[in-house]
Design a protein around this motif. Structure first.
Motif, PDB file in Angstrom:
ATOM      1  N   ARG A   1      30.979 -26.517 -18.589  1.00  0.00           N
ATOM      2  CA  ARG A   1      31.839 -26.906 -19.211  1.00  0.00           C
ATOM      3  C   ARG A   1      31.408 -28.676 -20.011  1.00  0.00           C
ATOM      4  O   ARG A   1      32.089 -28.324 -21.683  1.00  0.00           O
ATOM      5  N   PRO A   2      30.272 -28.950 -19.614  1.00  0.00           N
ATOM      6  CA  PRO A   2      29.671 -30.286 -20.707  1.00  0.00           C
ATOM      7  C   PRO A   2      29.047 -29.519 -21.899  1.00  0.00           C
ATOM      8  O   PRO A   2      29.176 -30.237 -22.399  1.00  0.00           O
ATOM      9  N   ALA A   3      29.053 -28.359 -21.913  1.00  0.00           N
ATOM     10  CA  ALA A   3      28.743 -27.771 -23.593  1.00  0.00           C
ATOM     11  C   ALA A   3      29.808 -27.740 -24.423  1.00  0.00           C
ATOM     12  O   ALA A   3      29.515 -27.593 -25.323  1.00  0.00           O
ATOM     13  N   GLN A   4      31.085 -27.532 -23.721  1.00  0.00           N
ATOM     14  CA  GLN A   4      31.867 -27.967 -24.731  1.00  0.00           C
ATOM     15  C   GLN A   4      31.896 -29.396 -25.514  1.00  0.00           C
ATOM     16  O   GLN A   4      33.161 -29.559 -26.614  1.00  0.00           O
ATOM     17  N   LEU A   5      31.694 -30.414 -24.648  1.00  0.00           N
ATOM     18  CA  LEU A   5      30.938 -31.677 -25.898  1.00  0.00           C
ATOM     19  C   LEU A   5      30.196 -31.581 -26.911  1.00  0.00           C
ATOM     20  O   LEU A   5      30.059 -32.461 -27.315  1.00  0.00           O
ATOM     21  N   ILE A   6      29.448 -30.498 -26.892  1.00  0.00           N
ATOM     22  CA  ILE A   6      28.804 -30.461 -28.202  1.00  0.00           C
ATOM     23  C   ILE A   6      29.334 -30.141 -29.211  1.00  0.00           C
ATOM     24  O   ILE A   6      30.153 -29.373 -29.790  1.00  0.00           O
ATOM     25  N   LYS A   7      28.526 -30.513 -30.430  1.00  0.00           N
ATOM     26  CA  LYS A   7      28.797 -30.666 -31.915  1.00  0.00           C
ATOM     27  C   LYS A   7      28.332 -29.984 -32.673  1.00  0.00           C
ATOM     28  O   LYS A   7      27.226 -30.056 -32.411  1.00  0.00           O
TER      29      LYS A   7
ATOM     30  N   LEU B   1      30.120 -23.229 -32.503  1.00  0.00           N
ATOM     31  CA  LEU B   1      30.598 -22.201 -31.165  1.00  0.00           C
ATOM     32  C   LEU B   1      29.378 -22.254 -30.640  1.00  0.00           C
ATOM     33  O   LEU B   1      28.941 -21.773 -29.398  1.00  0.00           O
ATOM     34  N   GLY B   2      28.331 -21.205 -31.592  1.00  0.00           N
ATOM     35  CA  GLY B   2      26.773 -21.194 -31.277  1.00  0.00           C
ATOM     36  C   GLY B   2      26.156 -22.078 -30.569  1.00  0.00           C
ATOM     37  O   GLY B   2      24.945 -21.577 -29.977  1.00  0.00           O
ATOM     38  N   ARG B   3      25.994 -23.250 -31.304  1.00  0.00           N
ATOM     39  CA  ARG B   3      25.085 -24.601 -30.408  1.00  0.00           C
ATOM     40  C   ARG B   3      25.648 -24.634 -28.723  1.00  0.00           C
ATOM     41  O   ARG B   3      25.184 -23.989 -27.512  1.00  0.00           O
ATOM     42  N   GLN B   4      27.090 -24.421 -28.269  1.00  0.00           N
ATOM     43  CA  GLN B   4      27.970 -24.685 -27.001  1.00  0.00           C
ATOM     44  C   GLN B   4      27.431 -23.332 -26.436  1.00  0.00           C
ATOM     45  O   GLN B   4      26.533 -23.235 -25.693  1.00  0.00           O
TER      46      GLN B   4
END
Length: 420
Positions: free
Chosen positions: A414-420, A100-103
């Motif tokens: 929204r593409p930030a949601q793809l960050i793992k 969540l922090g990375r996103q």
């Protein structure tokens, strides 16, 4: 604050320039977006309107004083609230960690790039408005590494920045005036070529909102966002702190300009505006021409980029935030009456962009704004802009969760949601 009221305030979080409410844990305290913050941001928007289309402050009287108070201080309030927004996105009251922090970090980066591009697009309209959005974009990127710090640490960093960075900026600007290194950097700066501006040099040092001296506002807003603003004692301390900073900034400048030998005469000789005796609080003193004297560091005019101005403007912003939060918490009836202003705050990005587009339309299509102090600088025009923004924001927020540009900004991240 009752549980129902707390839930109502929490429901406002998602509108914060597109903040994704779903990413906030349900169990988190209602310390996200408060209606008082929306109210403060709405007043900040109106203050910038007054600077761009309002009457000249030389009209005097109560109207002149009110207009003068809005000049520069509204943009400082806006910058402080931008820091509040950054903390909301990255986690409030506690910073997000892990995935969540990375996103959240990626969301901030995406927003910063969009604001940078949007700011330059609005600047290209040539409305003679110093568009703040590009500076905001870089401010977000610069402050992002600090998002995990506690309120006390953030406050100390903001204070240190206010004390040190204006002197650094003064030295850098003197170096730019006396040398050619800045021109060499600009000549090779792709951002300067694309935007037809001075690029990174302008954003950092020479622009109307240089990142070097506007960072303290943003960091101060981050510190405020870390506080428990539902507590009346915290709000009272915030107001007292703001009052002390305003007194220290403006009062300190007033004393320094009169106690330091030849300070007033040096400022008067260097500027193109009114009496130097007003330099402790008013932009009417003008700006330094050609060379900036050392005495300029004693000035507290809103856009002077000095320690005194940062302290004073931060103080006014904190008092304004504390006042709006208190009104929202203690006077529900007045809060309901102020809902249209809060709606403007909820759609701040949209109404800010629209007012610049409107200025471009009237200036370049109808040529209405070419006669100074008779048309676009008139009180009826200012009232028209305020009324139009208020009506649009009120109607829109009754129908949708986010403003139009706020929603597009949310979609873009929204593409930030793809960050793992």
């Amino acid at each position: 604050m009752t549980q129902n009221a707390s839930l109502t305030l929490s429901a406002q979080v998602s509108r914060e320039l597109g903040t994704d409410r779903s990413s906030t844990p349900v169990s988190a305290p209602s310390t996200g977006r408060l209606i008082g913050i929306d109210l403060a941001r709405g007043f900040a928007v109106f203050g910038m309107y007054s600077a761009h289309v309002g009457p000249d402050v030389t009209v005097g009287g109560p109207m002149g004083i009110l207009l003068e108070l809005a000049r520069g201080r509204s943009s400082a309030l806006f910058a402080l609230l931008a820091g509040f927004s950054l903390v909301i996105i990255t986690g409030r009251p506690h910073p997000r960690t892990g995935r969540l922090g990375r996103q959240a970090v990626v969301r901030i980066v995406i927003r910063a790039v969009i604001l940078l591009v949007l700011g330059y697009a609005l600047t290209a309209l040539d409305t003679q408005v110093d568009v703040i959005l590009s500076f905001y974009g870089l401010l977000f990127l610069t402050a992002l590494p600090l998002y995990r710090l506690r309120a006390r640490t953030l406050a100390l960093v903001a204070g240190a920045g206010a004390l040190i960075l204006p002197q650094v900026l003064y030295a850098v600007r003197k170096s730019i005036e006396e040398g050619s290194w800045a021109d060499a950097i600009t000549a090779g700066d792709p951002l300067a070529r694309i935007s037809n501006t001075n690029g990174i040099i302008e954003l950092l040092f020479t622009g109307e909102y240089p990142v070097l001296t506007w960072m303290p506002f943003l960091i101060a807003g981050m510190a405020v966002a870390r506080l428990d603003l539902s507590c009346s004692r915290i709000r009272s301390r915030l107001a007292l702190t703001g009052g002390a900073l305003a007194l220290l900034g403006y009062g300190g400048s007033w004393l320094a300009l009169r106690l330091v030998p030849h300070a007033l005469s040096a400022v008067a000789a260097a500027t193109d505006g009114g009496s130097a005796s007003s330099a402790w609080w008013s932009d009417s003193v003008g700006e330094p021409q050609n060379r900036t004297p050392l005495a300029w560091l004693l000035v507290a005019a809103p856009h002077s980029q000095t320690t005194f101005s940062i302290l004073g403007n931060t103080g006014i912003a904190l008092v304004m935030v504390a006042t709006c939060l208190t009104v929202a918490a203690r006077t529900p009836r007045l809060t309901r009456l102020a809902t249209p202003i809060a709606a403007v705050g909820m759609t701040a990005l949209t109404v800010y962009v629209l007012h610049i587009v409107a200025l471009w339309f009237f200036t370049d299509v109808w040529h209405v704004a070419r006669v100074e102090d008779e048309t676009m600088a008139a009180l009826p025009v200012l009232l028209g802009f305020i009324a139009g923004a208020t009506l649009l924001a009120t109607v829109w927020t009754r129908l949708f969760r986010r403003g139009p540009l706020e929603y597009l900004l949310h979609i873009a991240t929204r593409p930030a949601q793809l960050i793992k």
